[in-house]
Motif scaffolding. Sequence first.
Motif, PDB file in Angstrom:
ATOM      1  N   GLN A   2     -15.457  -1.215  -1.952  1.00 48.27           N
ATOM      2  CA  GLN A   2     -15.528  -2.229  -2.457  1.00 48.27           C
ATOM      3  C   GLN A   2     -15.218  -2.206  -4.008  1.00 48.27           C
ATOM      4  OE1 GLN A   2     -16.696  -5.042  -1.453  1.00 48.27           O
ATOM      5  NE2 GLN A   2     -16.920  -6.209  -3.292  1.00 48.27           N
ATOM      6  N   ARG A   3     -15.362  -1.144  -4.686  1.00 52.08           N
ATOM      7  CA  ARG A   3     -14.995  -1.074  -6.100  1.00 52.08           C
ATOM      8  C   ARG A   3     -13.742  -0.620  -6.282  1.00 52.08           C
ATOM      9  NH1 ARG A   3     -17.910   2.305  -9.621  1.00 52.08           N
ATOM     10  NH2 ARG A   3     -18.163   0.776 -11.256  1.00 52.08           N
ATOM     11  N   LEU A   4     -12.793  -1.331  -7.156  1.00 54.82           N
ATOM     12  CA  LEU A   4     -11.284  -0.973  -7.100  1.00 54.82           C
ATOM     13  C   LEU A   4     -11.200  -0.709  -8.721  1.00 54.82           C
ATOM     14  CD1 LEU A   4      -9.875  -3.897  -5.191  1.00 54.82           C
ATOM     15  CD2 LEU A   4     -10.460  -1.581  -4.438  1.00 54.82           C
ATOM     16  N   ALA A   5     -10.116  -0.068  -9.285  1.00 48.81           N
ATOM     17  CA  ALA A   5      -9.823  -0.046 -10.595  1.00 48.81           C
ATOM     18  C   ALA A   5      -8.578  -0.905 -10.561  1.00 48.81           C
ATOM     19  CB  ALA A   5      -9.626   1.319 -10.749  1.00 48.81           C
ATOM     20  N   LEU A   6      -8.188  -1.661 -11.604  1.00 49.54           N
ATOM     21  CA  LEU A   6      -6.989  -2.459 -11.840  1.00 49.54           C
ATOM     22  C   LEU A   6      -6.408  -1.881 -12.931  1.00 49.54           C
ATOM     23  CD1 LEU A   6      -8.761  -6.123 -11.365  1.00 49.54           C
ATOM     24  CD2 LEU A   6      -8.074  -4.410  -9.818  1.00 49.54           C
TER      25      LEU A   6
ATOM     26  N   TYR B 197       0.795  -1.248   0.041  1.00 53.95           N
ATOM     27  CA  TYR B 197       0.077  -0.103  -0.022  1.00 53.95           C
ATOM     28  C   TYR B 197       0.703   1.416  -0.063  1.00 53.95           C
ATOM     29  CZ  TYR B 197      -2.823   3.974   1.684  1.00 53.95           C
ATOM     30  OH  TYR B 197      -3.632   4.937   2.156  1.00 53.95           O
ATOM     31  N   TYR B 198       0.614   2.070  -1.103  1.00 54.15           N
ATOM     32  CA  TYR B 198       1.420   3.348  -1.118  1.00 54.15           C
ATOM     33  C   TYR B 198       0.310   4.470  -0.652  1.00 54.15           C
ATOM     34  CZ  TYR B 198       4.759   0.836  -3.715  1.00 54.15           C
ATOM     35  OH  TYR B 198       5.830  -0.331  -4.051  1.00 54.15           O
ATOM     36  N   ALA B 199       0.386   5.281   0.341  1.00 48.22           N
ATOM     37  CA  ALA B 199      -0.462   6.253   0.793  1.00 48.22           C
ATOM     38  C   ALA B 199      -0.259   7.501  -0.254  1.00 48.22           C
ATOM     39  CB  ALA B 199      -0.032   6.551   2.242  1.00 48.22           C
ATOM     40  N   PRO B 200      -1.428   8.305  -0.490  1.00 48.15           N
ATOM     41  CA  PRO B 200      -1.250   9.360  -1.307  1.00 48.15           C
ATOM     42  C   PRO B 200      -0.177  10.360  -0.806  1.00 48.15           C
ATOM     43  CG  PRO B 200      -3.691   8.876  -0.879  1.00 48.15           C
ATOM     44  CD  PRO B 200      -2.594   7.914   0.131  1.00 48.15           C
ATOM     45  N   ALA B 201       0.272  10.942  -1.892  1.00 48.59           N
ATOM     46  CA  ALA B 201       1.416  11.893  -1.389  1.00 48.59           C
ATOM     47  C   ALA B 201       0.922  13.306  -1.427  1.00 48.59           C
ATOM     48  CB  ALA B 201       2.426  11.881  -2.471  1.00 48.59           C
ATOM     49  N   GLY B 202      -0.163  13.481  -0.456  1.00 47.27           N
ATOM     50  CA  GLY B 202      -0.773  14.744  -0.262  1.00 47.27           C
ATOM     51  C   GLY B 202      -1.917  14.877  -1.105  1.00 47.27           C
ATOM     52  N   ALA B 203      -2.825  15.805  -1.160  1.00 45.69           N
ATOM     53  CA  ALA B 203      -4.021  16.114  -1.956  1.00 45.69           C
ATOM     54  C   ALA B 203      -3.452  16.696  -3.245  1.00 45.69           C
ATOM     55  CB  ALA B 203      -5.037  16.966  -1.312  1.00 45.69           C
TER      56      ALA B 203
ATOM     57  N   ARG C  31     -11.534   8.870  -5.493  1.00 47.67           N
ATOM     58  CA  ARG C  31     -12.025   8.243  -4.645  1.00 47.67           C
ATOM     59  C   ARG C  31     -11.918   6.593  -4.861  1.00 47.67           C
ATOM     60  NH1 ARG C  31     -15.476  11.138  -1.573  1.00 47.67           N
ATOM     61  NH2 ARG C  31     -16.005  13.479  -2.444  1.00 47.67           N
ATOM     62  N   THR C  32     -11.712   6.044  -5.913  1.00 49.02           N
ATOM     63  CA  THR C  32     -11.548   4.648  -6.282  1.00 49.02           C
ATOM     64  C   THR C  32      -9.998   4.297  -6.136  1.00 49.02           C
ATOM     65  OG1 THR C  32     -13.218   4.796  -7.865  1.00 49.02           O
ATOM     66  CG2 THR C  32     -11.825   2.645  -7.702  1.00 49.02           C
ATOM     67  N   PRO C  33      -9.818   3.343  -5.021  1.00 45.69           N
ATOM     68  CA  PRO C  33      -8.514   2.894  -5.081  1.00 45.69           C
ATOM     69  C   PRO C  33      -7.844   2.248  -6.373  1.00 45.69           C
ATOM     70  CG  PRO C  33      -9.777   2.170  -3.175  1.00 45.69           C
ATOM     71  CD  PRO C  33     -10.535   2.666  -4.354  1.00 45.69           C
ATOM     72  N   VAL C  34      -6.577   2.209  -6.635  1.00 46.16           N
ATOM     73  CA  VAL C  34      -6.118   1.671  -7.868  1.00 46.16           C
ATOM     74  C   VAL C  34      -5.014   0.562  -7.566  1.00 46.16           C
ATOM     75  CG1 VAL C  34      -4.631   1.920 -10.066  1.00 46.16           C
ATOM     76  CG2 VAL C  34      -6.347   3.884  -9.014  1.00 46.16           C
ATOM     77  N   VAL C  35      -5.212  -0.550  -7.923  1.00 46.54           N
ATOM     78  CA  VAL C  35      -4.322  -1.705  -7.750  1.00 46.54           C
ATOM     79  C   VAL C  35      -3.488  -1.922  -8.997  1.00 46.54           C
ATOM     80  CG1 VAL C  35      -4.256  -4.155  -7.065  1.00 46.54           C
ATOM     81  CG2 VAL C  35      -6.112  -2.579  -6.288  1.00 46.54           C
ATOM     82  N   LEU C  36      -2.127  -2.052  -8.870  1.00 53.61           N
ATOM     83  CA  LEU C  36      -1.265  -2.177  -9.893  1.00 53.61           C
ATOM     84  C   LEU C  36      -0.903  -3.922  -9.881  1.00 53.61           C
ATOM     85  CD1 LEU C  36       1.381   0.651  -9.300  1.00 53.61           C
ATOM     86  CD2 LEU C  36      -0.572   0.537 -10.937  1.00 53.61           C
ATOM     87  N   ILE C  37      -1.138  -4.252 -10.987  1.00 53.94           N
ATOM     88  CA  ILE C  37      -0.820  -5.702 -11.172  1.00 53.94           C
ATOM     89  C   ILE C  37       0.264  -6.070 -12.017  1.00 53.94           C
ATOM     90  CG2 ILE C  37      -1.980  -7.830 -11.551  1.00 53.94           C
ATOM     91  CD1 ILE C  37      -4.672  -6.687 -10.990  1.00 53.94           C
TER      92      ILE C  37
ATOM     93  N   ALA D  88       1.225  11.205  -6.253  1.00 57.79           N
ATOM     94  CA  ALA D  88       0.938  12.611  -6.264  1.00 57.79           C
ATOM     95  C   ALA D  88      -0.173  13.191  -6.789  1.00 57.79           C
ATOM     96  CB  ALA D  88       2.112  13.289  -7.194  1.00 57.79           C
ATOM     97  N   ARG D  89      -0.972  12.220  -7.629  1.00 54.74           N
ATOM     98  CA  ARG D  89      -2.268  12.445  -8.209  1.00 54.74           C
ATOM     99  C   ARG D  89      -3.446  12.418  -7.217  1.00 54.74           C
ATOM    100  NH1 ARG D  89      -3.273  13.312 -13.654  1.00 54.74           N
ATOM    101  NH2 ARG D  89      -5.464  13.699 -12.877  1.00 54.74           N
ATOM    102  N   GLY D  90      -3.029  11.727  -5.988  1.00 50.70           N
ATOM    103  CA  GLY D  90      -3.922  11.651  -4.631  1.00 50.70           C
ATOM    104  C   GLY D  90      -4.517  10.137  -4.778  1.00 50.70           C
ATOM    105  N   PHE D  91      -4.320   9.330  -5.666  1.00 46.55           N
ATOM    106  CA  PHE D  91      -4.839   7.978  -5.413  1.00 46.55           C
ATOM    107  C   PHE D  91      -4.226   7.178  -4.373  1.00 46.55           C
ATOM    108  CE2 PHE D  91      -5.149   8.706  -9.967  1.00 46.55           C
ATOM    109  CZ  PHE D  91      -6.475   8.445 -10.397  1.00 46.55           C
TER     110      PHE D  91
END
Length: 332
Positions: A123-127, A35-41, A49-55, A79-82
């Motif tokens: 619940q909803r994620l972007a892959l 998990y990488y936290a957003p680097a600020g707003a 608002r949708t978490p992104v998962v890198l595969i 940096a884009r806030g994801f």
Amino acid sequence: MNSRVRRRLGRRSWSMPGSAEFEIIHRRAGVSVRYYAPAGAPEAGPVPRTPVVLIPPLAADIQIYDRRNQHSLVAYLSARGFDLYMIDWGWPTRADDRRHLSDYFAALLPEMLNRVRFHSGRQRLALHGWRLGGLLALCYAAVSPADDLAGLVLLDTCIDYAACPAAGRVRGRLRQRAGRWRRLTGLRASHLPVAALHVPSWLQLIARQAVLGPAQPPDDDALRSRAYPGGVVADVIDHLWTDNTLAAGRLPMAGPGAGLAGVRVPILFIADADHPVCSPVCGERLAAMVGSDRVACEWTHGDPKHAGCGALMARRSWTRVADWLLDPGADQ
């Protein structure tokens, strides 16, 4: 319990020299989730608002996502806030040779993504899948409820293994030989001992150089490959090379089951125009096979310094990807 509190309890932060700090939120069977936290707003625009998962692909060194000066996709999306997550498939050993592609997209990946849902509180994620990682994301979408996903970003993901560009002739010849062997003997790769099909990292280096030739710099991070389990290699030979199942809308797994028609989420397909494996036919075939009517296919040119990384390192497409992830499919 508040999701941000859950993120901090019992978690340890990790980082590699020159890379972003991350937390490992789940680990099992050699596979983990970062998990990488957003680097600020973000400075401008809406807050994602949708978490992104890198595969990533199974064999790629995932440091390629975050170990390049000015070429850190992780740093850019953060940096884009994801809220950003990444699947780390680990370093497969011979003990993992019994794993098949379906073990990844129908068992391990669902477990990891459910952990992401718990951790993020959404619940909803972007892959976001690259190469074979895109194939795993696509197959997961075919066997999962559409409401669980907001969208798919697929980079350099081969859908039609019969449509080889000129630079992919080596793989085309291998595919023809695999088909000829089956016709003559009636044997499939899955009939062989899985241990005999284990592909170590050094052998992948030789194969990659044979396919990419001088287009692949000798110091490229992607060359530090991980091994391919024997069961996965058998599936690649049987289902992808010989049967070309994806081009027919089927999943690379034994027996009847869900197909690509079950994928009903928005898709952004991006490939390097000069990619030696993924041809323009792949985008057309993808749009024809999936059940979604929101498929955007685009072509770009990767970083010439890292030609083997294709669309993943095409910085000109990062803004496009991030904007699309804010509202998948809105512009289609």
